[in-house]
Each structure stands twice: as C-alpha cells, then as structure tokens.
Design an enzyme around this catalytic site. Sequence first.
Site, PDB file in Angstrom:
ATOM      1  N   ASP A   1      -5.677  21.311 -43.104  1.00 47.14           N
ATOM      2  CA  ASP A   1      -6.557  21.571 -44.232  1.00 47.14           C
ATOM      3  C   ASP A   1      -6.346  23.017 -44.660  1.00 47.14           C
ATOM      4  O   ASP A   1      -5.941  23.861 -43.864  1.00 47.14           O
ATOM      5  CB  ASP A   1      -8.015  21.348 -43.790  1.00 47.14           C
ATOM      6  CG  ASP A   1      -8.988  21.562 -44.920  1.00 47.14           C
ATOM      7  OD1 ASP A   1      -8.702  21.100 -46.039  1.00 47.14           O
ATOM      8  OD2 ASP A   1     -10.035  22.191 -44.696  1.00 47.14           O
TER       9      ASP A   1
ATOM     10  N   ILE B   1       2.307   1.899  -3.603  1.00 46.85           N
ATOM     11  CA  ILE B   1       1.386   2.135  -4.724  1.00 46.85           C
ATOM     12  C   ILE B   1       1.047   3.622  -4.800  1.00 46.85           C
ATOM     13  O   ILE B   1       0.560   4.206  -3.824  1.00 46.85           O
ATOM     14  CB  ILE B   1       0.093   1.314  -4.559  1.00 46.85           C
ATOM     15  CG1 ILE B   1       0.400  -0.182  -4.683  1.00 46.85           C
ATOM     16  CG2 ILE B   1      -0.932   1.716  -5.627  1.00 46.85           C
ATOM     17  CD1 ILE B   1      -0.788  -1.072  -4.403  1.00 46.85           C
TER      18      ILE B   1
ATOM     19  N   ASN C   1       0.120   9.407   1.258  1.00 48.34           N
ATOM     20  CA  ASN C   1      -0.070   9.359  -0.193  1.00 48.34           C
ATOM     21  C   ASN C   1      -1.113  10.362  -0.669  1.00 48.34           C
ATOM     22  O   ASN C   1      -0.897  11.130  -1.605  1.00 48.34           O
ATOM     23  CB  ASN C   1      -0.509   7.949  -0.620  1.00 48.34           C
ATOM     24  CG  ASN C   1       0.669   7.000  -0.747  1.00 48.34           C
ATOM     25  OD1 ASN C   1       1.819   7.427  -0.707  1.00 48.34           O
ATOM     26  ND2 ASN C   1       0.384   5.726  -0.872  1.00 48.34           N
TER      27      ASN C   1
ATOM     28  N   GLU D   1      -1.341   5.759  -5.287  1.00 54.11           N
ATOM     29  CA  GLU D   1      -2.788   5.863  -5.454  1.00 54.11           C
ATOM     30  C   GLU D   1      -3.215   7.195  -6.077  1.00 54.11           C
ATOM     31  O   GLU D   1      -4.175   7.266  -6.841  1.00 54.11           O
ATOM     32  CB  GLU D   1      -3.522   5.695  -4.115  1.00 54.11           C
ATOM     33  CG  GLU D   1      -3.365   4.329  -3.486  1.00 54.11           C
ATOM     34  CD  GLU D   1      -2.227   4.320  -2.467  1.00 54.11           C
ATOM     35  OE1 GLU D   1      -1.350   5.221  -2.556  1.00 54.11           O
ATOM     36  OE2 GLU D   1      -2.194   3.425  -1.614  1.00 54.11           O
TER      37      GLU D   1
ATOM     38  N   VAL E   1       0.837  -1.207   0.000  1.00 56.33           N
ATOM     39  CA  VAL E   1       0.000   0.000   0.000  1.00 56.33           C
ATOM     40  C   VAL E   1       0.868   1.251   0.000  1.00 56.33           C
ATOM     41  O   VAL E   1       0.569   2.241  -0.677  1.00 56.33           O
ATOM     42  CB  VAL E   1      -0.949  -0.009   1.223  1.00 56.33           C
ATOM     43  CG1 VAL E   1      -1.671   1.329   1.338  1.00 56.33           C
ATOM     44  CG2 VAL E   1      -1.956  -1.140   1.106  1.00 56.33           C
ATOM     45  N   ALA E   2       1.952   1.190   0.759  1.00 53.51           N
ATOM     46  CA  ALA E   2       2.835   2.353   0.859  1.00 53.51           C
ATOM     47  C   ALA E   2       3.438   2.720  -0.492  1.00 53.51           C
ATOM     48  O   ALA E   2       3.591   3.911  -0.824  1.00 53.51           O
ATOM     49  CB  ALA E   2       3.946   2.067   1.870  1.00 53.51           C
TER      50      ALA E   2
END
Length: 920
Positions: free
Chosen positions: A329, A285, A818, A287, A282-283
């Site tokens: 164009d 990742i 985080n 998020e 978790v640390a």
Amino acid sequence: SDHQSTGLSDAQAAERLAKYGPNRMTEEKKKTIWQKIWDQVANVLVAILVIVALVSMVRAIVEDGTENKISNWIQFGIIFSVIAINTYIGIYQEGNAEKAAEALKSMLSSDARVLRNSKEVMIPGEEVVPGDIVILGLGDKIPCDLRLLKVQNLASGEAALTGESVPIDKITDKIDPPEGLTPAQVPLGDRKNMCYSATLVAQGAGTGVAIATGDYTEIGTINALVSKVEKKKTAVLQQIDNVSKILAVFIIITSIATFCAAFFQAGQPAIDSVQIGLVCAVAMIPEGLEAIVTVVYAWAVSNMAKQNAIIRALPAVETLGSVTVICSDKTGTLTQNVMSLTAWVTSDSRYKIDVNSADRTADNFVRDDTYMAERAKHQLKRSVSQVIKDGTGGGKRRGAANQSNHFAVTELHSVHKDGEDEEEAETKKEVANPEAQGTSPDQQYVKAALAGGILCSKCVLGENGGREGEIGNPTELSILRAVYMTGVDIEDLKKDSPIVAEVPFSSEYKFMATVHEPTPEIDGDGCDGKLIVHAKGAPDRMLKVCNKQAKGGSLKAEDVEDIDEKYWTEQIATLSSHGLRVIALTRGTIPSDEVTQDQALGPEFVNGRDQPWLTFVGLCAIMDPPRPECVQAISEAKRAGVRVAMITGDHKDTATAIGHMLGLVDEQYSEAVTGPEMDAMSDDELKAAVMTHNVFARASPQNKIRIVKALQAQGQISSMTGDGVNDAPALKAADMGVAMGKEGTDVAREASEMILADDNFATIVTAVREGRVVWDNLRKILLVNTPINNAQGMSVLFGIVCGLPDTPLTAIQVLYSNLICAVTLGFVCAIEPAEDGIMDQPPRKVGKRLIGRYLFLRIALATATLTCAVVGSVFWARTYQVGMSDEDALRQLRSQAINTLDFGAISVTLSARFTYNSSF
C-alpha cells in the site's frame, strides 16, 4: 421531502430492523476445541504412534512380569506425552487465529444521531436501518453507508477505506458514471456524494439517508471478503506433510519387513514379532520434528521481534524467504501519511524543503532551481490543461464531481490570453544564478514569504510540530509545519497579526482570504492607513485576481513587478505533473476603512473587483512524501531478486510520481494501471498486466485481491503490506500479509501474518533475510533428524536380518534417542545464523523441494553410515562377550548400539551445520 424532515416512525424502523437485521456484521463460525485437537492429530504418523501406544498399553495390562509391565507403561506414557505436547503447541499457535471480524465490528459506531418521528434522537448504532435520516457532526463516526442530502463544508477521513491521504470533500449532486462504467465500478474515493460506515467526519456537518447497514455496507463487503478467503498452507508445511506421508509409507514397509524377519527368520512369537515391528516404527517416526520446526519458527520470530517485525503465525516466517513480489500500500506504508511542504517556488527561484529533518532551522529550506523544474517524463508531451487535470486532483475523474484536494486546479487554461497555444513544447529551465544554489534563506525570509500560509489559516499545529493534537486540513497544516521547522513561533505570529475579517473557504470558489493589521516585521514600512490581505487557494483561481508578483518571494515594495502569467502557468503544470498538490499564496493591501472588525466578507471581496489587484507571492508544492528508508529498502529487495509493487487508492499521476521517487517506475515498469482499467480486464489480461506494471492506482479491495491472485496464478509468491481496512482482504489472500502496527487499523493487523511495529517498510527486508534463514535451517534439521530416525529403524531390521536373536534397540531407547539426542541436536541447527551472502541469492524457485536430490543423497549416505556403524558395533561387541549370560550380553549390546548411534548423530550434525561451506 417530508421524509427528510420527519425521518422514520418507530413502527417503520422496527419493521426494517426485522427485515434487514441489526447494523452489525456477521461473525465467522469458530472451531471448537475438539475440532482443533482433531486438526492436530489427523495424520498418519500420529496414527502410527497411537497404535504403538495402544499395543504398549495392552501388553502392560496382559503381561505377567512386573518389569515388562513397568517398561510398557513407561513406553505408553512417553508416546502419549509426545502426542499431547505436539498437539498443545499446535493449538497454542492457532490461538493467534484470525480476529478480523471482531476488529471490524469494533470499528462500527456505537451511537448514531437520527430523525425519528420528526425528532432528533440518539440511538444505538446497531438500531440504524436503511431509510434512517442520519445527522453528522464534526468528529462523528459514521454509522452506516449514507447518500448525502445536505452538506455544510463536510469532509470525511476515509484513508483506512480508500487510501486517500486527506479528508474527502462531500457534495450532494448526482454523479453520472463515465461511459462504459456502471455505478458499482466508480472507485469509492470518487463517490463524493456518499459517506461510508466506520469512517470519521473530519470537518463540517451534514445529513444523509442510510442506504446500507451491517453486511451490506462497504466495510461489510470487506468483512465478507476476509471471511471467504481461504488460508493456504505455506510451501514448507505442505512439503513437510508430503515428507510425512512418504515417511509413513517407508515406516510401514520397514515395520512389516522387520516383523517378517523376526517371525520367520528369528523364530520370535507372533506377539513379540509385532512388538519388534512396532519398535521399528517408533524408531523411525520423527516425534520431535514438529517441536523442532516450531523452535525454528519461534527463534526466527524472536529475532524479528527485536527488529520490530511481529509474527502472528509462526509458519509465515518461512514464506517470507520465498517471496518474489511485495505488493505494498502507498499511504502510510511507502509514504509517511503526513502531507508535507516539499517545494516553495517563487518568480525566480525554487526551494527544496527537507521534510525528514528533526532540527528547527531555516537550513531545511535549500535553494535548488533544478528541483522539479521540468515536467515528469510521463507528462512531457501533454497539454497544460491535461497535466493539471491529471496531476493534482483537479478536473473530473471517473465518476468524480469534486476532489479531495480543497485547492485542486480545475481551469488553468482559462488564464491564457489571446488563445495561447497550450501544446507549446516545454523548454529546459536554465539556472540563472548558479552561485546561489545550495544556499538557505534566513528565518525572516521564510516567515515573511510564507506568512500568508500561516495567517490565512484556522488550522492548529500539533504538539512540537507533530500530528498529535493538530486541527485542520492536512494540506494547510503542511505549510504551518514547514515554517515551524525553521524555528518560527507560529502562535506568536498569529497573535501579533490577528484576523480582522475573513472570507471563509468554500469548495465553490476554492480560496480563503483574511484581513490583518500590518506588522513591520513582515509587511515592512509604508503601510500606514492600510490593511493587509492574505489570500491562498487553487493557483488557477488566484492567478486570475493577480496583476503583480513578488520577485523571489520578497514583499518589499521595490521587489514587486508585473506578473508573468505564462511563467506561473508552466510552474503549476510542472509541479502538478509530479503529483503534487499546489497552493498559491497571494497578498494585497486595502484602505483601513474598507472593512470593519469581524465583518463577514464574501468571495466577491477577492474576485469581484473590476481589475486583478493581488500580488502573487509563490507556490507551495505539497505531497505525502516517501519514507526515506524505503528507497534503500526497495533497492536491497531488488538486489535480493524481490520485486516491489505499489497498490494504492490514490490518483494515477500521484502514484506514478511516488513510484518514480521510490524507484518502482523505470523503463521496464514504465506506467501505472488504474482500478477501472483492471475492472475491464479479463483474468488472463490481468495476469499479463501484473507482470508488466509496478504501480496500481485507484484500486478497490476487489482489485487488490485480483492482483494477488493473478500474481499467484503466475507462480509468484506474493506479500501484501497495508494499513487500512481496504487492505484486509488482500492481506489475508496473499501468501504473506504484512500490516502496519502504529498507523494501521486493527482490521489490517488481524488479517495479517506479520505486523511491523515501527511501520517501517525497510523492516520487511530484514524479515525476508530471516525467512531465508528459516528455509536453510529446516533443511539442516531434516539432514540431522531423518538419518537418526531412519538409522534407528534400519538398525532394528538389519540387526535381525544379520542374525541377532533380539532387537539391538528397545522402544524406550529409541524414544530417548529421538527426544533427547535428535531433538537436542536439531535445536543446534534450528538457531544457526545466516550464512554469508544469503541476500545475494534470488528467491528460491516456486515449488522447490525441501528435500532435493542433493539433500536426499546426503540423508541416504548418513542413514547407511549410521546403520552400518550401529549394527557393526553390536557384532564387534559380541566378540568380547564370552561367558556372559544372555540377559547381560543383550543389555551390553544395546548399550553399545545406543552410544554408537548417538555419537554418530553428533557427527552428522557437525556435517550439517553449513550448506555450502566447510563445517571446520
């Protein structure tokens, strides 16, 4: 035939409707909400978060302690919220997904007038079937692709489909493809005996037989091309995906190592060791990374919206920063899509007209005898007749039997007497009276000299000289607009000199003439007992019926002299070589009893006399001029290392001339290549051609897609700008599609990633700058977020390896860090303004890594520094915990660790703010 007069019977129509289906286009299958959710959560990092959330939920259910239950439920709730928020953001952005099929569908005609059972009836557009006899009138939206059977001065506006600036005159004659070409290879703009679904009848009337409906029409083909194009992920999103995969592997390895250290070294129970390993996961990742990346894009989108650039898909912002080629164009994008009088040429002078002036003054006409006084470089060595054939839309092109230019020159060589040599080399024009250069005529001169362009016209100018409410052919309207902008009251002039009789325009003889009572203000004195004839038309036709010329455009009797045919022939050739449309204005007098009021006159009134009898007044040179800001924008793009290429459905020489004016045609990119030429090329030949040409003329939708794909095969990042239906497939295939917001069609807008609200090509340069800022800021975010996340996980691992009895950080602490610390500091980098000199750098190299060696070393250094600081601070704090309980000591150590981590993160952010300069 009987079918042309009776049409289909109801039974035949029903049978064909069952066979071919309704006259509508097949819609692309849409994703369900569950498919969209799966697209957002189907990645490794989310999978790890889901596992952690499930373990937390299980522990919350099975553990006994109230505090542990609450802690695990909070952890589960936070992780679930993170996943839900990121998924919502992704789906919300996907809510702006493509609606090209719907936009195309809305362009189709709602009703159609057809012959059924020998009766003319109105039916819903969806019920039109192949074989129906369709009747067209002014203003009708054409319901399907038609082969024309009858035309009455019919012209249709096909700019959105073919790129033609003016309505295209229609014929019924058979068109034989040139040798080596199949009928399918003839450009749409040259198929003059056809009308196409979703285009408009601009003038006249006609009848045609339906040959294609629904998906089988040309616009249906475009719809299929749009639907088949697969959208690619931007380079940054691809690299973020790769970074995520690398991080996932690193996280799994670190988590397993942490589990082993907790279980074997620290002697933690298996379930606690698993929890510690998951805390490490978790640390590490990131998020909040996806949310911060979205903020970077959203901030850039907000800034660009203030500059009239509207982004439809957020990740497309970054693509702009890496664009190496902008394919644009011509009509309505690089040019104004307004036919304008740019030059007025008389027997001894030429005037340049300021087409961009907003002031109504005669100063808009400025004498400049050097302006377009020599042939364009690419036409210097060609014969007069060949220049005319190539330059103005005159003569037969590939598959063309008639031209969209009403007054196109076709037979200029026929005016030469005694077989004069057409190959005579051009000589430089000397300025006869340099003292007159730069001066402007008075309003009365403009009013009198160009009176023929105003009085010999049925056109109605729009409100305040603009396009709103205008009626008539754009080429003729350009003369009215130029005179109006000198301050002349057009309507008063027409009221003072009403039409007595007229020769209506026809594409067969390419001129029109009107008869008027003389007015002293324009015609001078000495016109008693006479009527004034104004005739205008294709200059080759008008030259044949003139024996005099007005010196300097003056209509005074003493200024009329014998005509110099050779001079006018060369002037027509010179103007035509620059891709200009040329109209001749002539004047004559007849006895007042020769015609009566409202008498119907035929072309013989002008060209059926024994001798030439008109006075040649001057030449009007007309074009769709470049946008003035585009020249500067293209120059800035070149300075930034971005090449600009023009892709148009217009003729080769017109495109080349515009290319010269814009700075696209030079020694390196000296020629244009046409659609039929591209059709004959192999893929490898086209790959070479796109790197050596900046101008692509007579291009079909298929050509445009091939050009984009050829550029991409050469490693180029291509942007395609456009406004028409014919641009939509290429807009979607390009790395960055840019559509026009004001003049553009819904189809083009829905197939693009960016819309220019002001239709200003120059806005793209601003967007490119913002795209480069996005790239820089994304790298800064990774330099901030990655070390923070890594240090959290590595602190857990090395804390246990170094002998701590428990993790120095809990799952809730790292989630807090985080979402609050890392995300907040990431926002600081997300909105950093551009660093100095960002537009002096070339586009980043194709395939350049988001995390290169330099950035990787900085991330590694920051990670190691933060990890050492956090773990070291914990061991330093332990020296002051003598006599404290284990529970209190653990809380204090974790408090020490999280504060050290957060303040260290602030230091990393300060270091990351600038890529090349000092942060202080």
